[in-house]
Write an enzyme that holds these catalytic residues in place. Sequence first.
Site, PDB file in Angstrom:
ATOM      1  N   LYS A   1       0.814  -1.202   0.000  1.00 32.76           N
ATOM      2  CA  LYS A   1       0.000   0.000   0.000  1.00 32.76           C
ATOM      3  C   LYS A   1       0.858   1.266   0.000  1.00 32.76           C
ATOM      4  O   LYS A   1       0.408   2.327  -0.390  1.00 32.76           O
ATOM      5  CB  LYS A   1      -0.885   0.007   1.251  1.00 32.76           C
TER       6      LYS A   1
ATOM      7  N   ARG B   1      -1.232   6.920   6.935  1.00 33.19           N
ATOM      8  CA  ARG B   1      -0.895   6.908   5.501  1.00 33.19           C
ATOM      9  C   ARG B   1      -1.421   8.163   4.806  1.00 33.19           C
ATOM     10  O   ARG B   1      -0.911   8.568   3.776  1.00 33.19           O
ATOM     11  CB  ARG B   1      -1.535   5.693   4.804  1.00 33.19           C
TER      12      ARG B   1
ATOM     13  N   LYS C   1      16.619   4.003   2.395  1.00 33.79           N
ATOM     14  CA  LYS C   1      17.191   3.904   3.743  1.00 33.79           C
ATOM     15  C   LYS C   1      18.326   2.887   3.655  1.00 33.79           C
ATOM     16  O   LYS C   1      18.154   1.709   3.948  1.00 33.79           O
ATOM     17  CB  LYS C   1      16.102   3.390   4.691  1.00 33.79           C
TER      18      LYS C   1
ATOM     19  N   ASP D   1       2.911   3.999   6.656  1.00 32.24           N
ATOM     20  CA  ASP D   1       2.111   3.857   7.865  1.00 32.24           C
ATOM     21  C   ASP D   1       2.921   3.512   9.105  1.00 32.24           C
ATOM     22  O   ASP D   1       4.051   3.037   9.021  1.00 32.24           O
ATOM     23  CB  ASP D   1       1.087   2.736   7.663  1.00 32.24           C
TER      24      ASP D   1
ATOM     25  N   ASP E   1       7.683   3.020  -2.111  1.00 30.03           N
ATOM     26  CA  ASP E   1       7.693   4.146  -1.181  1.00 30.03           C
ATOM     27  C   ASP E   1       9.084   4.313  -0.568  1.00 30.03           C
ATOM     28  O   ASP E   1       9.645   5.397  -0.530  1.00 30.03           O
ATOM     29  CB  ASP E   1       6.634   3.973  -0.085  1.00 30.03           C
TER      30      ASP E   1
ATOM     31  N   PHE F   1      12.207   6.122  11.274  1.00 31.91           N
ATOM     32  CA  PHE F   1      10.992   5.455  10.822  1.00 31.91           C
ATOM     33  C   PHE F   1      10.032   6.534  10.334  1.00 31.91           C
ATOM     34  O   PHE F   1       9.554   7.354  11.116  1.00 31.91           O
ATOM     35  CB  PHE F   1      10.348   4.602  11.927  1.00 31.91           C
TER      36      PHE F   1
ATOM     37  N   ASP G   1      14.300  -0.352   2.261  1.00 32.62           N
ATOM     38  CA  ASP G   1      14.920  -0.437   3.588  1.00 32.62           C
ATOM     39  C   ASP G   1      15.925  -1.591   3.543  1.00 32.62           C
ATOM     40  O   ASP G   1      17.065  -1.411   3.090  1.00 32.62           O
ATOM     41  CB  ASP G   1      13.777  -0.652   4.588  1.00 32.62           C
TER      42      ASP G   1
HETATM   43  P1  IMP Z   1      12.269  -3.686   2.807  1.00 32.88           P
HETATM   44  O1  IMP Z   1      11.730  -4.959   2.217  1.00 32.88           O
HETATM   45  O2  IMP Z   1      12.923  -3.922   4.140  1.00 32.88           O
HETATM   46  O3  IMP Z   1      13.139  -2.907   1.864  1.00 32.88           O
HETATM   47  O4  IMP Z   1      11.030  -2.790   3.199  1.00 32.88           O
HETATM   48  C1  IMP Z   1      10.158  -2.354   2.303  1.00 32.88           C
HETATM   49  C2  IMP Z   1       8.839  -1.969   2.947  1.00 32.88           C
HETATM   50  O5  IMP Z   1       8.897  -1.819   4.373  1.00 32.88           O
HETATM   51  C3  IMP Z   1       8.471  -0.632   2.402  1.00 32.88           C
HETATM   52  O6  IMP Z   1       7.781  -0.744   1.196  1.00 32.88           O
HETATM   53  C4  IMP Z   1       7.603  -0.078   3.526  1.00 32.88           C
HETATM   54  O7  IMP Z   1       6.268  -0.490   3.363  1.00 32.88           O
HETATM   55  C5  IMP Z   1       8.149  -0.684   4.785  1.00 32.88           C
HETATM   56  N1  IMP Z   1       9.039   0.292   5.479  1.00 32.88           N
HETATM   57  C6  IMP Z   1      10.379   0.272   5.553  1.00 32.88           C
HETATM   58  N2  IMP Z   1      10.841   1.336   6.233  1.00 32.88           N
HETATM   59  C7  IMP Z   1       9.743   2.047   6.601  1.00 32.88           C
HETATM   60  C8  IMP Z   1       9.556   3.293   7.321  1.00 32.88           C
HETATM   61  O8  IMP Z   1      10.494   3.967   7.767  1.00 32.88           O
HETATM   62  N3  IMP Z   1       8.269   3.686   7.467  1.00 32.88           N
HETATM   63  C9  IMP Z   1       7.196   2.986   7.003  1.00 32.88           C
HETATM   64  N4  IMP Z   1       7.325   1.846   6.310  1.00 32.88           N
HETATM   65  C10 IMP Z   1       8.580   1.376   6.118  1.00 32.88           C
HETATM   66 MG    MG Z   2       5.111  -0.804   1.887  1.00 29.96          MG
END
Ligand code: IMP
Ligand code: MG
Length: 177
Positions: free
Chosen positions: A44, A167, A133, A161, A101, A154, A104
């Site tokens: 989302k 959101r 990030k 969210d 979005d 965060f 991470d």
């Molecule tokens: P990854 O798979 O760890 O790269 O994370 C991806 C998903 O984690 C993103 O699409 C976000 O939905 C969520 N996410 C990671 N960091 C944050 C944050 O700081 N705030 C909100 N959602 C986050």
């Molecule tokens: Mg996400």
Amino acid sequence: MEIKKEDIKFLYSEEELQQKVKEVAAKINARYLDEEVYVICVLKGSVMFTADLVKYLTMPVKMEFIRLSSYGSSTTSSGKVNAVDISLPDLNEKNVLIVEDIIDTGLTAKFLRDFIDNNFRTKKTEFCTLMDKKCFRKTEIEPDYVGFEIDNKFVIGYGLDFDGNYRNLPYIGYVEV
Ligand code: IMP
Ligand code: MG
């Protein structure tokens, strides 16, 4: 876990976000010119960014929506990516732009890259993310277009969210983690 609106610290205003979205769109426009692009919105979180970004794209665009989830607790990645809905059209020989979005750990992006590679022979597959990030990266994923590089925060709002909330904020804020 719950947070109060007063606990949210300010990061990027609506105006800053729009300016950045325009800059990112300009790079994508310069790259693709008149070639058709399949823009894939990863729900989302990237709903707002994708909706704003496509308004500034000038090539022929087709929009697709997939839904993944990865966050286990409020602010820490579960390390597992869950494909809630990943139905996509035939992307063979297509230009594919995945819009996130935030990247991470990079596990979501890696999951998507593998999914696309295993199912299609695209013309090109690129990643665009509003925020990067880098400090928690666990994969070799490097996005092709990045809005903002952020450190260990965060972030919430503009699609992102905290436990399903906030959101809808038109700006981006953060909470200390
Ligand atoms: P990854 O798979 O760890 O790269 O994370 C991806 C998903 O984690 C993103 O699409 C976000 O939905 C969520 N996410 C990671 N960091 C944050 C944050 O700081 N705030 C909100 N959602 C986050
Ligand atoms: Mg996400």
